[in-house]
Scaffold this motif. Sequence first.
Motif, PDB file in Angstrom:
ATOM      1  N   PHE A   1      10.081  54.985  83.555  1.00  0.00           N
ATOM      2  CA  PHE A   1       8.833  54.527  84.150  1.00  0.00           C
ATOM      3  C   PHE A   1       8.043  55.714  84.684  1.00  0.00           C
ATOM      4  CE2 PHE A   1      11.695  54.725  87.756  1.00  0.00           C
ATOM      5  CZ  PHE A   1      10.911  55.251  88.778  1.00  0.00           C
ATOM      6  N   ALA A   2       6.740  55.509  84.797  1.00  0.00           N
ATOM      7  CA  ALA A   2       5.853  56.462  85.459  1.00  0.00           C
ATOM      8  C   ALA A   2       4.842  55.658  86.262  1.00  0.00           C
ATOM      9  CB  ALA A   2       5.125  57.345  84.444  1.00  0.00           C
ATOM     10  N   VAL A   3       4.531  56.147  87.448  1.00  0.00           N
ATOM     11  CA  VAL A   3       3.541  55.507  88.311  1.00  0.00           C
ATOM     12  C   VAL A   3       2.424  56.521  88.544  1.00  0.00           C
ATOM     13  CG1 VAL A   3       3.112  54.398  90.541  1.00  0.00           C
ATOM     14  CG2 VAL A   3       5.354  54.140  89.435  1.00  0.00           C
ATOM     15  N   TRP A   4       1.198  56.080  88.289  1.00  0.00           N
ATOM     16  CA  TRP A   4       0.019  56.941  88.402  1.00  0.00           C
ATOM     17  C   TRP A   4      -0.992  56.294  89.330  1.00  0.00           C
ATOM     18  CZ3 TRP A   4       0.126  61.254  85.081  1.00  0.00           C
ATOM     19  CH2 TRP A   4       1.020  61.188  83.999  1.00  0.00           C
ATOM     20  N   ARG A   5      -1.812  57.109  89.961  1.00  0.00           N
ATOM     21  CA  ARG A   5      -2.961  56.667  90.753  1.00  0.00           C
ATOM     22  C   ARG A   5      -4.194  57.140  89.996  1.00  0.00           C
ATOM     23  NH1 ARG A   5      -1.746  57.272  96.254  1.00  0.00           N
ATOM     24  NH2 ARG A   5      -0.929  59.275  95.616  1.00  0.00           N
ATOM     25  N   ALA A   6      -5.102  56.210  89.707  1.00  0.00           N
ATOM     26  CA  ALA A   6      -6.286  56.540  88.909  1.00  0.00           C
ATOM     27  C   ALA A   6      -7.561  56.228  89.681  1.00  0.00           C
ATOM     28  CB  ALA A   6      -6.276  55.755  87.608  1.00  0.00           C
ATOM     29  N   LYS A   7      -8.570  57.064  89.470  1.00  0.00           N
ATOM     30  CA  LYS A   7      -9.857  56.853  90.128  1.00  0.00           C
ATOM     31  C   LYS A   7     -10.585  55.631  89.581  1.00  0.00           C
ATOM     32  CE  LYS A   7     -10.685  61.603  91.546  1.00  0.00           C
ATOM     33  NZ  LYS A   7     -11.560  62.781  91.425  1.00  0.00           N
ATOM     34  N   SER A   8     -10.293  55.258  88.315  1.00  0.00           N
ATOM     35  CA  SER A   8     -11.001  54.121  87.714  1.00  0.00           C
ATOM     36  C   SER A   8     -10.183  53.512  86.587  1.00  0.00           C
ATOM     37  CB  SER A   8     -12.351  54.577  87.153  1.00  0.00           C
ATOM     38  OG  SER A   8     -12.146  55.407  86.022  1.00  0.00           O
ATOM     39  N   ARG A   9     -10.550  52.283  86.256  1.00  0.00           N
ATOM     40  CA  ARG A   9      -9.958  51.601  85.106  1.00  0.00           C
ATOM     41  C   ARG A   9     -10.311  52.346  83.822  1.00  0.00           C
ATOM     42  NH1 ARG A   9     -11.499  48.097  81.225  1.00  0.00           N
ATOM     43  NH2 ARG A   9      -9.993  46.520  80.556  1.00  0.00           N
ATOM     44  N   ASP A  10     -11.523  52.870  83.762  1.00  0.00           N
ATOM     45  CA  ASP A  10     -11.959  53.601  82.568  1.00  0.00           C
ATOM     46  C   ASP A  10     -11.079  54.828  82.306  1.00  0.00           C
ATOM     47  OD1 ASP A  10     -13.981  51.798  82.034  1.00  0.00           O
ATOM     48  OD2 ASP A  10     -15.545  53.010  82.994  1.00  0.00           O
ATOM     49  N   ALA A  11     -10.649  55.497  83.364  1.00  0.00           N
ATOM     50  CA  ALA A  11      -9.758  56.656  83.189  1.00  0.00           C
ATOM     51  C   ALA A  11      -8.431  56.215  82.571  1.00  0.00           C
ATOM     52  CB  ALA A  11      -9.525  57.355  84.527  1.00  0.00           C
ATOM     53  N   VAL A  12      -7.891  55.106  83.056  1.00  0.00           N
ATOM     54  CA  VAL A  12      -6.631  54.589  82.502  1.00  0.00           C
ATOM     55  C   VAL A  12      -6.833  54.175  81.050  1.00  0.00           C
ATOM     56  CG1 VAL A  12      -4.873  52.783  82.672  1.00  0.00           C
ATOM     57  CG2 VAL A  12      -5.781  53.834  84.753  1.00  0.00           C
ATOM     58  N   LYS A  13      -7.931  53.497  80.778  1.00  0.00           N
ATOM     59  CA  LYS A  13      -8.226  53.077  79.399  1.00  0.00           C
ATOM     60  C   LYS A  13      -8.323  54.294  78.487  1.00  0.00           C
ATOM     61  CE  LYS A  13     -11.315  49.793  77.037  1.00  0.00           C
ATOM     62  NZ  LYS A  13     -10.971  50.203  75.742  1.00  0.00           N
ATOM     63  N   GLY A  14      -8.979  55.337  78.946  1.00  0.00           N
ATOM     64  CA  GLY A  14      -9.083  56.557  78.156  1.00  0.00           C
ATOM     65  C   GLY A  14      -7.727  57.187  77.895  1.00  0.00           C
ATOM     66  N   MET A  15      -6.867  57.196  78.902  1.00  0.00           N
ATOM     67  CA  MET A  15      -5.550  57.794  78.721  1.00  0.00           C
ATOM     68  C   MET A  15      -4.686  56.976  77.762  1.00  0.00           C
ATOM     69  SD  MET A  15      -3.003  59.190  81.615  1.00  0.00           S
ATOM     70  CE  MET A  15      -1.247  59.216  81.406  1.00  0.00           C
ATOM     71  N   THR A  16      -4.727  55.660  77.872  1.00  0.00           N
ATOM     72  CA  THR A  16      -3.920  54.839  76.970  1.00  0.00           C
ATOM     73  C   THR A  16      -4.442  54.929  75.531  1.00  0.00           C
ATOM     74  OG1 THR A  16      -5.163  52.828  77.530  1.00  0.00           O
ATOM     75  CG2 THR A  16      -3.134  53.255  78.765  1.00  0.00           C
ATOM     76  N   GLU A  17      -5.749  55.023  75.366  1.00  0.00           N
ATOM     77  CA  GLU A  17      -6.311  55.197  74.020  1.00  0.00           C
ATOM     78  C   GLU A  17      -5.887  56.546  73.436  1.00  0.00           C
ATOM     79  OE1 GLU A  17     -10.486  54.545  74.671  1.00  0.00           O
ATOM     80  OE2 GLU A  17     -10.250  52.354  74.624  1.00  0.00           O
ATOM     81  N   LEU A  18      -5.866  57.574  74.265  1.00  0.00           N
ATOM     82  CA  LEU A  18      -5.421  58.888  73.807  1.00  0.00           C
ATOM     83  C   LEU A  18      -3.947  58.848  73.408  1.00  0.00           C
ATOM     84  CD1 LEU A  18      -5.925  61.884  73.302  1.00  0.00           C
ATOM     85  CD2 LEU A  18      -5.419  62.282  75.733  1.00  0.00           C
ATOM     86  N   LEU A  19      -3.125  58.168  74.186  1.00  0.00           N
ATOM     87  CA  LEU A  19      -1.704  58.046  73.834  1.00  0.00           C
ATOM     88  C   LEU A  19      -1.537  57.380  72.470  1.00  0.00           C
ATOM     89  CD1 LEU A  19      -0.140  57.082  77.276  1.00  0.00           C
ATOM     90  CD2 LEU A  19       0.144  59.246  76.033  1.00  0.00           C
ATOM     91  N   ARG A  20      -2.348  56.361  72.204  1.00  0.00           N
ATOM     92  CA  ARG A  20      -2.294  55.692  70.886  1.00  0.00           C
ATOM     93  C   ARG A  20      -2.686  56.681  69.789  1.00  0.00           C
ATOM     94  NH1 ARG A  20      -1.332  51.026  69.500  1.00  0.00           N
ATOM     95  NH2 ARG A  20      -1.756  50.068  71.514  1.00  0.00           N
ATOM     96  N   GLU A  21      -3.757  57.430  69.999  1.00  0.00           N
ATOM     97  CA  GLU A  21      -4.205  58.416  69.007  1.00  0.00           C
ATOM     98  C   GLU A  21      -3.138  59.488  68.746  1.00  0.00           C
ATOM     99  OE1 GLU A  21      -7.902  60.093  70.385  1.00  0.00           O
ATOM    100  OE2 GLU A  21      -8.824  58.110  70.542  1.00  0.00           O
ATOM    101  N   LEU A  22      -2.368  59.815  69.765  1.00  0.00           N
ATOM    102  CA  LEU A  22      -1.326  60.841  69.637  1.00  0.00           C
ATOM    103  C   LEU A  22      -0.022  60.292  69.058  1.00  0.00           C
ATOM    104  CD1 LEU A  22      -1.899  62.610  73.070  1.00  0.00           C
ATOM    105  CD2 LEU A  22      -2.433  63.551  70.806  1.00  0.00           C
ATOM    106  N   ASP A  23       0.004  59.004  68.728  1.00  0.00           N
ATOM    107  CA  ASP A  23       1.179  58.326  68.155  1.00  0.00           C
ATOM    108  C   ASP A  23       2.320  58.113  69.145  1.00  0.00           C
ATOM    109  OD1 ASP A  23       0.000  57.938  65.665  1.00  0.00           O
ATOM    110  OD2 ASP A  23       0.773  59.826  64.873  1.00  0.00           O
ATOM    111  N   TRP A  24       2.009  58.087  70.440  1.00  0.00           N
ATOM    112  CA  TRP A  24       3.039  57.820  71.447  1.00  0.00           C
ATOM    113  C   TRP A  24       3.757  56.508  71.146  1.00  0.00           C
ATOM    114  CZ3 TRP A  24       5.297  60.389  75.377  1.00  0.00           C
ATOM    115  CH2 TRP A  24       6.013  59.643  76.334  1.00  0.00           C
ATOM    116  N   TYR A  25       3.005  55.482  70.772  1.00  0.00           N
ATOM    117  CA  TYR A  25       3.579  54.156  70.561  1.00  0.00           C
ATOM    118  C   TYR A  25       4.381  54.059  69.264  1.00  0.00           C
ATOM    119  CZ  TYR A  25       0.307  53.232  74.334  1.00  0.00           C
ATOM    120  OH  TYR A  25      -0.391  53.280  75.522  1.00  0.00           O
ATOM    121  N   VAL A  26       4.311  55.070  68.428  1.00  0.00           N
ATOM    122  CA  VAL A  26       5.185  55.136  67.255  1.00  0.00           C
ATOM    123  C   VAL A  26       6.615  55.429  67.709  1.00  0.00           C
ATOM    124  CG1 VAL A  26       5.740  56.511  65.191  1.00  0.00           C
ATOM    125  CG2 VAL A  26       3.367  55.831  65.654  1.00  0.00           C
ATOM    126  N   TYR A  27       6.733  56.211  68.761  1.00  0.00           N
ATOM    127  CA  TYR A  27       8.040  56.672  69.231  1.00  0.00           C
ATOM    128  C   TYR A  27       8.583  55.905  70.424  1.00  0.00           C
ATOM    129  CZ  TYR A  27       7.041  60.571  66.171  1.00  0.00           C
ATOM    130  OH  TYR A  27       6.740  61.340  65.069  1.00  0.00           O
TER     131      TYR A  27
END
Length: 110
Positions: free
Chosen positions: A61-87
Motif C-alpha cells: 500500500f501507499a498513502v498520499w496527500r494530494a492538493k487536488s483530485r486532478d493531480a491524482v487523476k493525472g498520476m493514475t493516468e500516467l501510471l496507466r501510460e507507463l504500463d504499471w497496471y500490466v505488472y
Amino acid sequence: MHLFIELWSPKAAWGDLNQEQRGAFISKVAGAISRFDDEIEAIGWGDTDMEIDASAPQKYFAVWRAKSRDAVKGMTELLRELDWYVYFDQSNVVGLSETPDAVIARMIAL
C-alpha cells in the motif's frame, strides 16, 4: 486536500521480469511521477498486515496527500501510460479529506 491510497499486488508478468528489468521499470516510474512532487506528497508506503481483521488482500500500500483530485487523476493516468497496471493488480481509494463528523453525518443521513 485529497487522500489517495493505492493498494497493489504483483501480477505474474512482474515475476517474469528479472531483477534488473524490475529495477529499471521502477526507476522509470519514479522518474516520471516526480513531475507531481509539488502536488502529491507520499505519507507512507508499506506491506499490508494480513493478520488484521478485514484486511485488504493486496500485498502493498501507499498513502498520499494530494492538493487536488486532478493531480491524482493525472498520476493514475500516467501510471496507466507507463504500463504499471500490466505488472500490478491495483485498487485505488481517492477522496476529499474531511472531518469524521462530516462523514458520519452523511452516513447517518442515508
